[in-house]
Design a protein around this motif. Structure first.
Motif, PDB file in Angstrom:
ATOM      1  N   ARG A 140      -2.232   6.588   3.612  1.00 40.00           N
ATOM      2  CA  ARG A 140      -0.912   7.214   3.467  1.00 40.00           C
ATOM      3  C   ARG A 140       0.190   6.302   3.989  1.00 40.00           C
ATOM      4  NH1 ARG A 140      -3.828  12.082   4.716  1.00 40.00           N
ATOM      5  NH2 ARG A 140      -3.434  11.796   6.947  1.00 40.00           N
ATOM      6  N   SER A 141      -0.090   5.598   5.084  1.00 39.69           N
ATOM      7  CA  SER A 141       0.897   4.667   5.642  1.00 39.69           C
ATOM      8  C   SER A 141       1.165   3.512   4.686  1.00 39.69           C
ATOM      9  CB  SER A 141       0.399   4.125   6.988  1.00 39.69           C
ATOM     10  OG  SER A 141       0.211   5.168   7.918  1.00 39.69           O
ATOM     11  N   LEU A 144       3.213   4.812   1.851  1.00 42.18           N
ATOM     12  CA  LEU A 144       4.592   5.023   2.285  1.00 42.18           C
ATOM     13  C   LEU A 144       5.354   3.707   2.280  1.00 42.18           C
ATOM     14  CD1 LEU A 144       6.541   7.205   3.382  1.00 42.18           C
ATOM     15  CD2 LEU A 144       5.845   6.499   5.693  1.00 42.18           C
ATOM     16  N   TYR A 145       4.697   2.658   2.770  1.00 47.21           N
ATOM     17  CA  TYR A 145       5.312   1.330   2.752  1.00 47.21           C
ATOM     18  C   TYR A 145       5.541   0.859   1.319  1.00 47.21           C
ATOM     19  CZ  TYR A 145       5.384  -3.768   2.614  1.00 47.21           C
ATOM     20  OH  TYR A 145       5.703  -5.078   2.319  1.00 47.21           O
ATOM     21  N   TRP A 147       6.044   2.504  -1.402  1.00 55.91           N
ATOM     22  CA  TRP A 147       7.075   3.218  -2.155  1.00 55.91           C
ATOM     23  C   TRP A 147       8.442   3.217  -1.459  1.00 55.91           C
ATOM     24  CZ3 TRP A 147       6.487   4.625  -7.053  1.00 55.91           C
ATOM     25  CH2 TRP A 147       5.202   4.841  -7.556  1.00 55.91           C
ATOM     26  N   LEU A 148       8.429   3.489  -0.151  1.00 55.99           N
ATOM     27  CA  LEU A 148       9.692   3.705   0.550  1.00 55.99           C
ATOM     28  C   LEU A 148      10.510   2.428   0.720  1.00 55.99           C
ATOM     29  CD1 LEU A 148      11.429   5.846   1.909  1.00 55.99           C
ATOM     30  CD2 LEU A 148      10.235   5.378   4.064  1.00 55.99           C
TER      31      LEU A 148
END
Length: 320
Positions: A140-141, A144-145, A147-148
């Motif tokens: 998940r991390s 997140l990296y 996409w975000l």
């Protein structure tokens, strides 16, 4: 002098010859887009529906396919409308939206390929620790990296572009390009260029990470037959995706920076849109063909579909 208070519509170029062969261009473009949707959705659905594919490698692959669908959605519907139209224009707000979607696709593609290379590095170089490192929280991390960070980079770039007063309305490309909009600015786009350097630096760091991880992977794979087998099955398609994407984006970069009128219009259009054609179509196909688990599920899916259609057809014939 025009500025952002009066510029409401941009004109696009590249489809001057489309009127003569409009039906051919439209049919070919629509076919490519439908194929992109089909192959990406197939891989995504198979990964979602098959429990034994709920592993980090396949989860990351499904996100790569989702990114391909999102990116192409910002280009193909608009270009299909333009092919059928005699006037090729786009609203200022629509142009910014298209920029956001396409640029996010490019940035996210790079980061997703980077985190996928890290996953392969852990799987091959540290196999005994794989499940300890690649936990659901770690996945998940990484996502997140992936996409975000890219989307944040694009949003900042668009905010900087919004503040530019414009002295023109013509974008010499099939779709909106931030570089071309910056060329229309009435004032020097110094801050925009500086932010562009920051983005390019970040992407070069991602490419460096990919090269480093694959250097380690190749070093390990040369030592064992099991490592070579795993490399051929899972790393070769990933490397192929990276190479195809880098080559495609380099074509677009050359077109944007050196928009030579000497080149034929068809070649210029190909250079501009290759990254929106090859990677979204190539990625799910090469992964589907090379990775055994996905290939098996695809064959099973289409075999069952064919059998059910035949059985249904016979049943209806028998009823008649």
């Amino acid at each position: 002098m025009e500025n952002t208070s009066t510029v409401k519509v941009f004109t696009l170029s590249g489809l001057q010859d489309a009127r003569t062969y409009r039906s051919i261009y439209f049919s070919f473009t629509l076919l490519i887009y439908l194929l992109i949707i089909l192959v990406n959705l197939t891989v995504i659905l198979i990964i979602c529906l098959e429990r034994d594919l709920h592993e980090p490698m396949y989860v990351l692959l499904s996100h790569l396919c989702v990114n391909g669908l999102c990116g192409t959605a910002g280009f193909y519907p608009k270009i299909l409308l333009d092919i059928l139209s005699d006037v090729h224009v786009i609203l200022y707000s629509g142009c910014l939206a298209q920029l956001c979607v396409i640029y996010s696709f490019v940035m996210c593609e790079i980061t997703l390929l980077t985190v996928m290379s890290y996953d392969r590095y852990v799987a091959i170089c540290r196999p005994l620790q794989y499940h300890t490192i690649m936990t659901p929280l770690m996945v998940r991390s990484l996502l997140l990296y992936a996409w975000l960070i890219p989307i944040s980079e694009v949003v900042v770039a668009l905010i900087l572009t919004l503040r530019l007063p414009l002295c023109g309305t013509h974008i010499d490309k099939l779709f909106c390009d931030n570089g071309f909009i910056m060329k229309l600015s009435c004032v020097p786009a110094t801050i925009n260029n500086m932010w562009g350097i920051v983005i390019v630096t970040i992407q070069f760091l991602n490419v460096f990470l990919v090269l480093y991880t694959y250097g380690q992977i190749v070093n390990v794979c040369l030592r064992s037959s099991e490592g070579r087998s795993k490399f051929m099955e899972t790393c070769v398609p990933h490397l192929a995706s990276i190479v195809s994407f880098i080559v495609a984006t380099m074509f677009d970069y050359v077109y944007s920076r050196h928009n030579s009128k000497v080149l034929p219009l068809g070649l210029r259009n190909f250079m501009a849109v290759e990254f929106l054609v090859i990677p979204p179509l190539f990625n799910p196909i090469v992964y589907g063909l090379k990775m055994k688990k996905i290939r098996t599920r695809v064959i099973k899916l289409f075999s069952n579909t064919t059998v059910s259609h035949r059985f249904g057809g016979k049943s209806q014939w028998a009823k008649k």
